[in-house]
Write an enzyme that holds these catalytic residues in place. Structure first.
Site, PDB file in Angstrom:
ATOM      1  N   THR A 333       5.454 -27.449   5.879  1.00 39.21           N
ATOM      2  CA  THR A 333       5.759 -27.496   4.453  1.00 39.21           C
ATOM      3  C   THR A 333       6.812 -26.437   4.136  1.00 39.21           C
ATOM      4  OG1 THR A 333       4.830 -27.374   2.205  1.00 39.21           O
ATOM      5  CG2 THR A 333       3.848 -25.937   3.861  1.00 39.21           C
ATOM      6  N   HIS A 385      -9.872 -21.081  11.929  1.00 36.44           N
ATOM      7  CA  HIS A 385     -10.334 -20.048  12.863  1.00 36.44           C
ATOM      8  C   HIS A 385     -11.541 -20.500  13.682  1.00 36.44           C
ATOM      9  CE1 HIS A 385     -10.254 -16.223  14.620  1.00 36.44           C
ATOM     10  NE2 HIS A 385     -10.791 -15.472  13.685  1.00 36.44           N
TER      11      HIS A 385
END
Length: 414
Positions: A333, A385
């Protein structure tokens, strides 16, 4: 006679909203002609007529929510003028039963157009019913303009804010719409796509262990190479050389080195993608969409630039298909086109990572012991994560940085 039904677009799409009718009752319709635009949470779809004739009935208004399989219009074969809506048509509009075999029973039961608030049988469009509930208006008290007695949105809006009958007072109470001072606040209904974007971004935030790591890249060499080669590139390929092809190539190379960034979680499994379908975020009037550049690892610079340009145009023209939006493995993006200096992008769907590009800003940096003014860009990698550790996330971003600062390596390996 041909019934115009909401078609099956994809397994995950069960309903949509009528965006606009291109034809009106009485219009001549050719076979295969586009008559209504349907807005879904993913794309806008053009619904066509399967038969030539005259559009005699429209059973759903603009703004109405309709289900897959639901009849929304009727086309009569022949050249004659459209028949006026007969009283017998009211039960058809009042009972969206045809949709039941292809949709969950609950939504169908929640969308009747008959209200019996004051002992009267009131026929109303779904949009009118919703507006009446939002404004606390008893539909039985609304005077319709339609000679057939069907209450429409305009009738409810013109009625004002009449009090609701006792049975409906309780559901309307929690809503704050009536308390809005319209002279100070402009109320805008969220589009279906905006609602879906909001829902999915919130789901990502709530269902992932998202972290963001940052780095910065010196764009000197990329900009110099692009400046030297862009004319030659255009002459030989017919394509404009932009920055996105460099970033896409750098991302693909980094994903090959750090495969968990190109993965996703499925239950208690990690799916490592062996393909490189890169989503490129595109801003449109309706909100952000992420069309996908397929097999970016197999494309050269010109093919990547062409793919991105084509997808961006289709997005702006509302011509994206479902196939253009599905199956990406990683997303890029570029908030820099709007002047963003730094941000923390939110991951797209079930993907494990997203790279955020930002505006190029000249800043003083140390180069070989000397302070120089260089065109710098901050990069941000948001990642899940749960499957990506700090070592991989930092290594991935460092690899992207190194490749962009040595763009000849990208050209040689493309």
């Amino acid at each position: 006679m041909a019934e115009i039904k909401v078609p099956e677009l994809a397994e995950s799409i069960t309903e949509g909203s009528i965006a606009q009718w291109v034809k009106k009752v009485g219009d001549r319709v050719e076979k295969g002609e586009f008559i209504v635009e349907l807005e879904t949470d993913k794309v806008n779809a053009e619904i066509i007529s399967e038969e030539a004739g005259v559009l005699t009935q429209i059973l759903a208004e603009e703004g109405d929510t309709v289900l897959v399989g639901q009849v929304i219009a009727v086309v009569e074969a022949g050249e004659g003028a459209a028949a006026a809506p007969a009283p017998a048509a009211a039960p058809v509009e009042a009972t969206p039963a045809p949709a039941a075999p292809q949709a969950a029973p609950a939504p169908v039961a929640a969308a009747p157009v008959v209200e019996e608030t004051s002992g009267e049988r009131v026929i109303a469009s779904p949009a009118a019913r919703r507006l009446a509930r939002e404004k606390g208006i008893d539909l039985a008290a609304v005077s319709p303009v339609d000679p057939q007695g069907r209450v429409r949105v305009q009738d409810v809006a013109a009625h004002g804010t009449a009090p609701v009958a006792a049975p409906q007072a309780a559901p309307a109470a929690p809503k704050a719409v009536a308390a809005v001072d319209e002279s100070r606040v402009t109320v805008e209904k969220m589009s279906r796509r905006r609602q879906t974007i909001a829902k999915r971004l919130l789901e990502v935030k709530q269902s992932t262990a998202m972290l963001t790591t940052f780095n910065e890249v010196d764009m000197t060499n990329v900009m110099a190479l692009r400046s030297r080669k862009k004319d030659q590139f255009f002459e030989s390929t017919g394509s404009k050389l932009g920055f996105m092809s460099f970033f896409t190539k750098a991302v693909v190379a980094a994903l090959k080195k750090y495969p968990y960034v190109n993965a996703q979680i499925a239950g208690d499994e990690i799916h490592l993608n062996n393909f490189f379908d890169i989503g490129v975020a595109v801003s449109t009037e309706e909100g952000l969409v992420v069309p996908v550049v397929r097999d970016a690892d197999r494309k050269n610079f010109a093919e990547i630039e062409d793919s991105i340009a084509d997808l961006a145009k289709k997005a702006r023209d509302k011509k994206l298909g479902l196939a253009d939006l599905q199956g990406g493995s990683f997303t890029i993006t570029n908030g820099g086109v709007f002047g963003s200096l730094m941000s923390t992008p939110i991951m797209n769907g079930t993907q494990a990572g997203i790279l955020g590009m930002h505006t190029i800003k000249k800043r003083p940096v140390e180069v070989n012991g000397e302070v120089e003014i260089r065109p710098m860009m901050y990069l941000a990698l948001s990642y899940d994560h749960r499957i990506i550790d700090g070592k991989d996330s930092v290594g991935f971003l460092k690899t992207v940085k190194e490749l962009l600062e040595n763009p000849e390596d990208l050209l040689l390996n493309s």
